[in-house]
Scaffold this motif. Structure first.
Motif, PDB file in Angstrom:
ATOM      1  N   UNK A  17       0.919  -1.133  -0.078  1.00  0.00           N
ATOM      2  CA  UNK A  17      -0.053  -0.002  -0.059  1.00  0.00           C
ATOM      3  C   UNK A  17       0.875   1.038   0.043  1.00  0.00           C
ATOM      4  N   UNK A  18       0.619   2.035  -1.015  1.00  0.00           N
ATOM      5  CA  UNK A  18       1.031   3.460  -0.774  1.00  0.00           C
ATOM      6  C   UNK A  18       0.722   4.265   0.335  1.00  0.00           C
ATOM      7  N   UNK A  19       1.628   4.977   0.879  1.00  0.00           N
ATOM      8  CA  UNK A  19       1.236   5.641   2.100  1.00  0.00           C
ATOM      9  C   UNK A  19       1.648   7.009   2.092  1.00  0.00           C
ATOM     10  N   UNK A  20       0.820   8.018   2.557  1.00  0.00           N
ATOM     11  CA  UNK A  20       1.378   9.460   2.432  1.00  0.00           C
ATOM     12  C   UNK A  20       2.527   9.703   3.698  1.00  0.00           C
ATOM     13  N   UNK A  21       3.294  10.463   2.960  1.00  0.00           N
ATOM     14  CA  UNK A  21       4.505  10.776   4.216  1.00  0.00           C
ATOM     15  C   UNK A  21       3.754  11.277   5.625  1.00  0.00           C
ATOM     16  N   UNK A  91      -7.667   8.230   7.444  1.00  0.00           N
ATOM     17  CA  UNK A  91      -7.805   7.461   6.091  1.00  0.00           C
ATOM     18  C   UNK A  91      -7.092   8.128   4.649  1.00  0.00           C
ATOM     19  N   UNK A  92      -7.089   9.328   4.803  1.00  0.00           N
ATOM     20  CA  UNK A  92      -5.932   9.862   3.564  1.00  0.00           C
ATOM     21  C   UNK A  92      -4.694   9.518   3.593  1.00  0.00           C
ATOM     22  N   UNK A  93      -4.302   8.927   4.578  1.00  0.00           N
ATOM     23  CA  UNK A  93      -2.982   8.622   4.389  1.00  0.00           C
ATOM     24  C   UNK A  93      -2.516   7.303   3.663  1.00  0.00           C
ATOM     25  N   UNK A  94      -3.624   6.620   3.245  1.00  0.00           N
ATOM     26  CA  UNK A  94      -3.700   5.383   2.689  1.00  0.00           C
ATOM     27  C   UNK A  94      -4.015   5.773   1.240  1.00  0.00           C
ATOM     28  N   UNK A 126      -9.626  -1.040   8.882  1.00  0.00           N
ATOM     29  CA  UNK A 126     -10.816  -1.067   8.585  1.00  0.00           C
ATOM     30  C   UNK A 126     -11.090  -0.352   7.061  1.00  0.00           C
ATOM     31  N   UNK A 127     -10.391   0.563   6.947  1.00  0.00           N
ATOM     32  CA  UNK A 127     -10.420   1.100   5.536  1.00  0.00           C
ATOM     33  C   UNK A 127      -9.940   0.290   4.337  1.00  0.00           C
ATOM     34  N   UNK A 128      -8.766  -0.274   4.842  1.00  0.00           N
ATOM     35  CA  UNK A 128      -8.077  -1.157   3.705  1.00  0.00           C
ATOM     36  C   UNK A 128      -9.063  -2.416   3.387  1.00  0.00           C
ATOM     37  N   UNK A 129      -9.565  -2.837   4.716  1.00  0.00           N
ATOM     38  CA  UNK A 129     -10.413  -4.176   4.391  1.00  0.00           C
ATOM     39  C   UNK A 129     -11.558  -3.809   3.402  1.00  0.00           C
ATOM     40  N   UNK A 130     -11.986  -2.357   3.508  1.00  0.00           N
ATOM     41  CA  UNK A 130     -13.417  -2.022   2.799  1.00  0.00           C
ATOM     42  C   UNK A 130     -13.015  -1.674   1.220  1.00  0.00           C
ATOM     43  N   UNK A 131     -11.627  -0.983   1.038  1.00  0.00           N
ATOM     44  CA  UNK A 131     -11.427  -0.431  -0.168  1.00  0.00           C
ATOM     45  C   UNK A 131     -10.240  -1.371  -1.108  1.00  0.00           C
TER      46      UNK A 131
END
Length: 213
Positions: A17-21, A91-94, A126-131
């Protein structure tokens, strides 16, 4: 001589997963709350190298639930955040899953067992599992806030190996943080430092792990 590898265990953020700095997120929270970025950085550090653990670290090992994490963070801020705003910033970090990595994992899954072990939190999980669809590739998925231990804690690696029914030496961690790679090796695992997909493919091949027959 190393054991044959039964399980490939992937880190998520920075690998799949790309993650915001972190500095970007901290800067935005600092702007919204008129709080020092240095103070926020200390509250949200995620190294697991110094105790007492930060608010974010305690959130990542499940010692704080979402509501308590939100309240504890607000106590450090000049202007408090509404829970919906904090959740949105987290969530915006992902930024999204990496299609090439997911494709590689799918190929590897034809010949090897695939799992993940992620230092994460309830919001991100939760966000990763949903998206994100990479969960379809995984036989097992381990999140730090669910098992109560985060990398590089040896207890986390022991927990995962036991749950997989595997010897530690038959598990290989793929992680972008050297501290986690070192922790895995100290716990008896094999481990590779992730830099990019081409280097990973070469490193796996050097260990006899290939994505095609």
């Amino acid at each position: 001589m190393n054991d044959p590898i039964d399980w490939l265990v992937f880190d998520l953020g920075g690998v799949v997963v790309d993650v915001q700095a972190a500095d970007v997120t901290i800067g935005e929270l600092a702007r919204r709350t008129r709080t020092s970025p240095a103070l926020l950085g200390e509250a949200l550090r995620e190294r697991f190298t110094t105790e007492p653990f930060s608010i974010a670290e305690r959130f990542q090992i499940g010692a704080l639930d979402e509501a308590v994490f939100h309240d504890a963070l607000n106590q450090t801020l000049v202007d408090p955040l509404e829970s919906e705003i904090l959740t949105g910033e987290l969530e915006a970090m992902l930024l999204g899953e990496r299609p090439a990595m997911v494709a590689l994992m799918k190929d590897l899954a034809k010949y090897h067992h695939i799992a993940c072990f992620s230092n994460t939190n309830a919001v991100h999980w939760r966000y990763m599992q949903q998206n994100f669809r990479f969960f379809e590739v995984l036989e097992r998925a381990f999140a730090s806030q669910e098992i109560g231990f985060a990398k590089p804690d040896a207890r986390g690696f022991a927990h995962v190996a036991h749950a997989l029914g595997a010897r530690p030496g038959a598990c290989m961690l793929i992680d972008d943080r050297q501290i986690n790679v070192d922790g895995a090796i100290a716990a008896g695992w094999q481990a590779l430092r992730f830099e990019n997909i081409d280097r990973l493919t070469a490193d796996l091949a050097a260990h006899g792990v290939v994505a095609t027959a």
